[in-house]
Design a protein around this motif. Structure first.
Motif, PDB file in Angstrom:
ATOM      1  N   TYR A 151      19.795  22.622  37.229  1.00 47.28           N
ATOM      2  CA  TYR A 151      19.187  23.026  38.499  1.00 47.28           C
ATOM      3  C   TYR A 151      20.243  23.093  39.611  1.00 47.28           C
ATOM      4  O   TYR A 151      20.226  23.992  40.455  1.00 47.28           O
ATOM      5  N   ALA A 152      21.170  22.133  39.600  1.00 46.58           N
ATOM      6  CA  ALA A 152      22.222  22.099  40.623  1.00 46.58           C
ATOM      7  C   ALA A 152      23.336  23.094  40.344  1.00 46.58           C
ATOM      8  O   ALA A 152      24.217  23.291  41.182  1.00 46.58           O
ATOM      9  N   GLY A 153      23.334  23.704  39.176  1.00 46.79           N
ATOM     10  CA  GLY A 153      24.354  24.692  38.850  1.00 46.79           C
ATOM     11  C   GLY A 153      25.617  24.097  38.268  1.00 46.79           C
ATOM     12  O   GLY A 153      26.597  24.814  38.062  1.00 46.79           O
ATOM     13  N   GLY A 154      25.610  22.800  37.981  1.00 47.18           N
ATOM     14  CA  GLY A 154      26.816  22.161  37.474  1.00 47.18           C
ATOM     15  C   GLY A 154      26.930  22.175  35.969  1.00 47.18           C
ATOM     16  O   GLY A 154      27.956  21.779  35.422  1.00 47.18           O
ATOM     17  N   PHE A 196      18.630  18.224  35.795  1.00 43.87           N
ATOM     18  CA  PHE A 196      19.141  18.175  37.167  1.00 43.87           C
ATOM     19  C   PHE A 196      20.474  18.916  37.272  1.00 43.87           C
ATOM     20  O   PHE A 196      20.738  19.603  38.265  1.00 43.87           O
ATOM     21  N   ALA A 197      21.336  18.768  36.258  1.00 43.50           N
ATOM     22  CA  ALA A 197      22.638  19.435  36.285  1.00 43.50           C
ATOM     23  C   ALA A 197      22.480  20.946  36.219  1.00 43.50           C
ATOM     24  O   ALA A 197      23.196  21.696  36.888  1.00 43.50           O
ATOM     25  N   THR A 234      13.294  26.213  41.807  1.00 46.27           N
ATOM     26  CA  THR A 234      14.241  27.212  42.308  1.00 46.27           C
ATOM     27  C   THR A 234      13.518  28.379  42.980  1.00 46.27           C
ATOM     28  O   THR A 234      13.926  28.847  44.052  1.00 46.27           O
ATOM     29  N   SER A 262      19.948  28.360  38.860  1.00 46.36           N
ATOM     30  CA  SER A 262      21.072  27.842  39.620  1.00 46.36           C
ATOM     31  C   SER A 262      20.689  27.862  41.087  1.00 46.36           C
ATOM     32  O   SER A 262      19.756  28.540  41.483  1.00 46.36           O
ATOM     33  N   PRO A 263      21.408  27.143  41.957  1.00 43.49           N
ATOM     34  CA  PRO A 263      20.965  27.008  43.327  1.00 43.49           C
ATOM     35  C   PRO A 263      21.003  28.289  44.141  1.00 43.49           C
ATOM     36  O   PRO A 263      20.208  28.479  45.038  1.00 43.49           O
ATOM     37  N   GLY A 308      12.415  23.325  36.713  1.00 41.67           N
ATOM     38  CA  GLY A 308      13.574  23.850  37.431  1.00 41.67           C
ATOM     39  C   GLY A 308      13.362  25.275  37.897  1.00 41.67           C
ATOM     40  O   GLY A 308      13.745  25.654  39.012  1.00 41.67           O
ATOM     41  N   ARG A 358      12.196  27.407  46.394  1.00 41.41           N
ATOM     42  CA  ARG A 358      13.256  27.329  47.389  1.00 41.41           C
ATOM     43  C   ARG A 358      13.731  28.716  47.802  1.00 41.41           C
ATOM     44  O   ARG A 358      13.946  28.995  48.980  1.00 41.41           O
TER      45      ARG A 358
END
Length: 288
Positions: A169-172, A166-167, A24, A278-279, A20, A27
């Motif tokens: 990484y997506a910030g959730g 995944f959560a 990140t 986080s994204p 992650g 990106r």
């Protein structure tokens, strides 16, 4: 079953955090085109781990009984070393792992030749480390337990860790990762102590250790390993219904020493902090 679930959850989450952080950073620095190579590294690492596990399981099945016990003892000792080094490594490296990964990515992608292979290798070795650690742990646990419960619990731990990764990484999902790794580290040291005591028993069965073999106690009538509670305690803490004095001493000494150093407060200025990507930004995990 709980032991295999929690350790595979921890191993999987460590791998998810590393990948992650890499994803990140790629990106955020405008290098998203390199992401397919990250997946190549992950798949190669998983394939290697599965191959090594299958090979070790196949080789051990061909051994006669005496060498089977010796093999189980060796696997147990390797698992103890790996598990112990894992928890202490994360305790020490958590505060700097993100910066080190960023530097490694920059170095890999700035290479005049072979940048793609350098990035694949970075991801491969990061994930393979966790995968091979998991293989030796699972082999040690499989030797102590039978039935489908342990592998199913291990698979559940991997799936939950992937979903959590995944959560994050997506910030959730925001986890207190420092606390998570601290308490799972304590749990893993209990598991490692049980595996170490069992390895001593395997060495005795292989004819290589005959000292301190007087039974310390016998709870086979009160709390047999075959009972529900006995099975749970055996899987989590390495409980034995009739251990030898040597096994008890080894268990207590290892656990006492390892917990003392693991729970010892860090020196001032050395407080660890684990980062969850986080994204939008790379914020330190809440509570860390």
């Amino acid at each position: 079953m709980l032991a295999s679930f929690l350790i595979m959850l921890r191993e999987g989450l460590e791998a998810a955090l590393v990948t992650g952080i890499i994803a990140t950073y790629l990106r955020q620095t405008g290098r998203s085109a390199w992401m397919p190579l990250v997946w190549v590294g992950i798949f190669l690492a998983v394939a290697l781990s599965l191959f090594v596990g299958a090979a070790l399981q196949w080789v051990s099945a061909e051994f006669p009984q005496k060498y089977q016990e010796l093999f189980e003892a060796c696997v147990g000792l390797v698992a103890v070393v790996i598990l112990t080094s894992m928890v202490f490594w994360m305790r020490k490296a958590a505060r700097s792992i993100k910066a080190e990964l960023h530097d490694s990515i920059d170095a890999a992608l700035s290479a005049p030749k072979g940048a793609a292979w350098a990035l694949i290798g970075l991801v491969f070795f990061a994930v393979a480390r966790e995968g091979l650690e998991s293989i030796f742990f699972l082999l040690a646990i499989f030797q102590q337990s039978s039935g489908p419960g342990v592998p199913l619990a291990a698979l559940a731990g991997v799936l939950v860790s992937v979903a959590a990764g995944f959560a994050i990484y997506a910030g959730g999902l925001r986890l207190n990762l420092r606390r998570f790794f601290r308490w799972t580290g304590v749990f893993i040291l209990f598991v490692a102590a049980g595996i170490l005591a069992s390895a001593l028993g395997n060495l005795h069965e292989a004819g290589l250790w005959n000292g301190l073999q007087t039974p310390a106690y016998d709870l086979s009538r009160v709390l047999p390993v075959s009972s529900v509670v006995g099975t749970i305690l055996s899987g989590i803490l390495g409980y034995q219904e009739s251990p030898s004095v040597g096994e008890i001493l080894l268990y207590v000494i290892f656990l006492g020493v390892s917990l003392f150093f693991f729970l010892k407060p860090p020196r001032p200025g050395k407080e660890a902090s684990v980062y969850a990507p986080s994204p939008a930004t790379e914020r330190p995990n809440a509570g860390a």
